[in-house]
Design a protein around this motif. Structure first.
Motif, PDB file in Angstrom:
ATOM      1  N   TYR A   1       1.967  -9.916  -3.631  1.00 27.29           N
ATOM      2  CA  TYR A   1       1.271 -11.065  -3.051  1.00 27.29           C
ATOM      3  C   TYR A   1       0.231 -10.600  -2.038  1.00 27.29           C
ATOM      4  CZ  TYR A   1       0.386 -15.210  -0.266  1.00 27.29           C
ATOM      5  OH  TYR A   1      -0.233 -16.231   0.408  1.00 27.29           O
ATOM      6  N   TYR A   2       0.604  -9.631  -1.189  1.00 23.22           N
ATOM      7  CA  TYR A   2      -0.309  -9.151  -0.153  1.00 23.22           C
ATOM      8  C   TYR A   2      -1.548  -8.519  -0.775  1.00 23.22           C
ATOM      9  CZ  TYR A   2      -1.870  -7.182   4.238  1.00 23.22           C
ATOM     10  OH  TYR A   2      -2.600  -6.886   5.350  1.00 23.22           O
ATOM     11  N   PHE A   3      -1.359  -7.701  -1.807  1.00 19.16           N
ATOM     12  CA  PHE A   3      -2.507  -7.085  -2.471  1.00 19.16           C
ATOM     13  C   PHE A   3      -3.402  -8.132  -3.116  1.00 19.16           C
ATOM     14  CE2 PHE A   3      -0.541  -2.812  -2.419  1.00 19.16           C
ATOM     15  CZ  PHE A   3      -1.657  -2.085  -2.091  1.00 19.16           C
ATOM     16  N   GLN A   4      -2.794  -9.085  -3.851  1.00 18.39           N
ATOM     17  CA  GLN A   4      -3.590 -10.023  -4.637  1.00 18.39           C
ATOM     18  C   GLN A   4      -4.230 -11.125  -3.795  1.00 18.39           C
ATOM     19  OE1 GLN A   4      -0.813 -11.297  -7.619  1.00 18.39           O
ATOM     20  NE2 GLN A   4      -1.308  -9.589  -8.976  1.00 18.39           N
ATOM     21  N   ASN A   5      -3.578 -11.565  -2.724  1.00 25.70           N
ATOM     22  CA  ASN A   5      -4.077 -12.720  -1.980  1.00 25.70           C
ATOM     23  C   ASN A   5      -4.643 -12.402  -0.601  1.00 25.70           C
ATOM     24  OD1 ASN A   5      -3.319 -14.500  -4.063  1.00 25.70           O
ATOM     25  ND2 ASN A   5      -1.225 -14.408  -3.344  1.00 25.70           N
ATOM     26  N   VAL A   6      -4.317 -11.267  -0.032  1.00 30.12           N
ATOM     27  CA  VAL A   6      -4.816 -10.920   1.299  1.00 30.12           C
ATOM     28  C   VAL A   6      -5.871  -9.819   1.205  1.00 30.12           C
ATOM     29  CG1 VAL A   6      -4.183 -10.091   3.598  1.00 30.12           C
ATOM     30  CG2 VAL A   6      -2.645 -11.624   2.366  1.00 30.12           C
ATOM     31  N   ILE A   7      -5.526  -8.710   0.591  1.00 29.20           N
ATOM     32  CA  ILE A   7      -6.468  -7.586   0.499  1.00 29.20           C
ATOM     33  C   ILE A   7      -7.554  -7.867  -0.537  1.00 29.20           C
ATOM     34  CG2 ILE A   7      -6.705  -5.148  -0.076  1.00 29.20           C
ATOM     35  CD1 ILE A   7      -3.943  -4.684   1.023  1.00 29.20           C
ATOM     36  N   ARG A   8      -7.173  -8.355  -1.715  1.00 31.45           N
ATOM     37  CA  ARG A   8      -8.091  -8.649  -2.820  1.00 31.45           C
ATOM     38  C   ARG A   8      -9.022  -7.470  -3.099  1.00 31.45           C
ATOM     39  NH1 ARG A   8      -9.998 -14.574  -0.919  1.00 31.45           N
ATOM     40  NH2 ARG A   8      -7.958 -15.522  -0.929  1.00 31.45           N
ATOM     41  N   PRO A   9      -8.477  -6.364  -3.607  1.00 31.29           N
ATOM     42  CA  PRO A   9      -9.319  -5.175  -3.820  1.00 31.29           C
ATOM     43  C   PRO A   9     -10.356  -5.395  -4.916  1.00 31.29           C
ATOM     44  CG  PRO A   9      -7.138  -4.855  -4.760  1.00 31.29           C
ATOM     45  CD  PRO A   9      -7.110  -6.157  -4.036  1.00 31.29           C
TER      46      PRO A   9
ATOM     47  N   PRO B   1     -10.737   1.095 -12.554  1.00 37.80           N
ATOM     48  CA  PRO B   1      -9.781   1.454 -11.511  1.00 37.80           C
ATOM     49  C   PRO B   1      -8.511   0.603 -11.601  1.00 37.80           C
ATOM     50  CG  PRO B   1     -11.431   0.036 -10.589  1.00 37.80           C
ATOM     51  CD  PRO B   1     -11.825   0.274 -12.022  1.00 37.80           C
ATOM     52  N   LEU B   2      -7.487   1.057 -10.909  1.00 34.84           N
ATOM     53  CA  LEU B   2      -6.197   0.394 -10.973  1.00 34.84           C
ATOM     54  C   LEU B   2      -5.393   0.755  -9.737  1.00 34.84           C
ATOM     55  CD1 LEU B   2      -3.996  -1.043 -12.852  1.00 34.84           C
ATOM     56  CD2 LEU B   2      -3.311   1.264 -13.418  1.00 34.84           C
ATOM     57  N   ILE B   3      -4.622  -0.200  -9.219  1.00 30.93           N
ATOM     58  CA  ILE B   3      -3.680   0.073  -8.139  1.00 30.93           C
ATOM     59  C   ILE B   3      -2.293  -0.163  -8.710  1.00 30.93           C
ATOM     60  CG2 ILE B   3      -2.791  -0.619  -5.897  1.00 30.93           C
ATOM     61  CD1 ILE B   3      -5.602  -1.407  -5.117  1.00 30.93           C
ATOM     62  N   MET B   4      -1.469   0.873  -8.687  1.00 28.60           N
ATOM     63  CA  MET B   4      -0.089   0.776  -9.171  1.00 28.60           C
ATOM     64  C   MET B   4       0.833   1.167  -8.020  1.00 28.60           C
ATOM     65  SD  MET B   4       1.864   2.840 -12.236  1.00 28.60           S
ATOM     66  CE  MET B   4       0.856   2.210 -13.539  1.00 28.60           C
ATOM     67  N   PHE B   5       1.849   0.347  -7.792  1.00 30.69           N
ATOM     68  CA  PHE B   5       2.810   0.698  -6.744  1.00 30.69           C
ATOM     69  C   PHE B   5       4.206   0.709  -7.325  1.00 30.69           C
ATOM     70  CE2 PHE B   5       2.737  -3.893  -6.724  1.00 30.69           C
ATOM     71  CZ  PHE B   5       4.034  -4.260  -6.441  1.00 30.69           C
ATOM     72  N   LYS B   6       5.084   1.449  -6.665  1.00 30.57           N
ATOM     73  CA  LYS B   6       6.469   1.560  -7.111  1.00 30.57           C
ATOM     74  C   LYS B   6       7.388   1.536  -5.906  1.00 30.57           C
ATOM     75  CE  LYS B   6       7.297   6.522  -7.103  1.00 30.57           C
ATOM     76  NZ  LYS B   6       8.675   6.804  -6.872  1.00 30.57           N
ATOM     77  N   GLU B   7       8.685   1.367  -6.173  1.00 30.15           N
ATOM     78  CA  GLU B   7       9.672   1.403  -5.099  1.00 30.15           C
ATOM     79  C   GLU B   7       9.880   2.829  -4.635  1.00 30.15           C
ATOM     80  OE1 GLU B   7      13.225  -0.250  -6.646  1.00 30.15           O
ATOM     81  OE2 GLU B   7      12.376  -2.233  -6.901  1.00 30.15           O
ATOM     82  N   ILE B   8      10.059   2.993  -3.342  1.00 29.72           N
ATOM     83  CA  ILE B   8      10.373   4.308  -2.800  1.00 29.72           C
ATOM     84  C   ILE B   8      11.887   4.392  -2.667  1.00 29.72           C
ATOM     85  CG2 ILE B   8      10.134   5.856  -0.854  1.00 29.72           C
ATOM     86  CD1 ILE B   8       7.447   4.593  -0.320  1.00 29.72           C
ATOM     87  N   GLN B   9      12.463   5.429  -3.185  1.00 30.65           N
ATOM     88  CA  GLN B   9      13.929   5.531  -3.149  1.00 30.65           C
ATOM     89  C   GLN B   9      14.368   6.656  -2.290  1.00 30.65           C
ATOM     90  OE1 GLN B   9      15.249   5.703  -7.171  1.00 30.65           O
ATOM     91  NE2 GLN B   9      14.207   3.851  -7.721  1.00 30.65           N
TER      92      GLN B   9
END
Length: 139
Positions: free
Chosen positions: A83-91, A131-139
């Motif tokens: 949500y933060y990436f898509q609605n606040v940062i909007r890269p 370009p692409l932004i991909m994120f994953k969980e940090i374990q």
């Protein structure tokens, strides 16, 4: 006969607590105690802070309660990041004079591993996404 027991050295906390001299009020001679030792430090008790002599959180009961307890899980955290990436940062990027939004996707373990191996990500149609932004969980 000498004791076979080894001497037990003081910890850093014990050394520091012995060096602290509590403030003594000159008018009354009252001392508030050492703030690092909770049993001696009684300046901010529940009654003095709020005027209430009991802790309401200890008085609550969940008996016969049908409401689910509030929890935050990994999915909630991932959704908030998305949500933060898509609605606040909007890269966005500028390519060939055109402003293009950068897609943000969640990298499942299989997807993340294939991107690391290949060096790129292909969408459903087989086209390389860049370009692409991909994120994953940090374990």
């Amino acid at each position: 006969m000498p004791s076979a027991r080894k001497p037990n050295p003081k910890s850093q906390l014990e050394i520091q607590n012995n060096l602290i001299e509590p403030y003594v009020f000159p008018e009354t001679g009252e001392s508030l105690g050492n703030p690092n030792i909770p049993s001696e430090f009684n300046q901010f008790t529940d009654t003095k802070q709020s005027g209430i002599d009991f802790n309401r959180s200890e008085q609550m009961s969940f008996k016969d309660d049908t409401t689910k307890q509030f929890t935050v899980g990994l999915q909630d955290i991932d959704e908030s990041i998305m949500y933060y990436f898509q609605n606040v940062i909007r890269p966005t990027v500028y390519q060939n004079g055109v402003r293009t939004p950068v897609p943000v996707i969640y990298g499942s373990p299989e997807r993340w591993k294939s991107v690391q191996k290949d060096g790129y990500y292909k969408d459903v149609n087989g086209a390389i996404m860049s370009p692409l932004i991909m994120f994953k969980e940090i374990q």
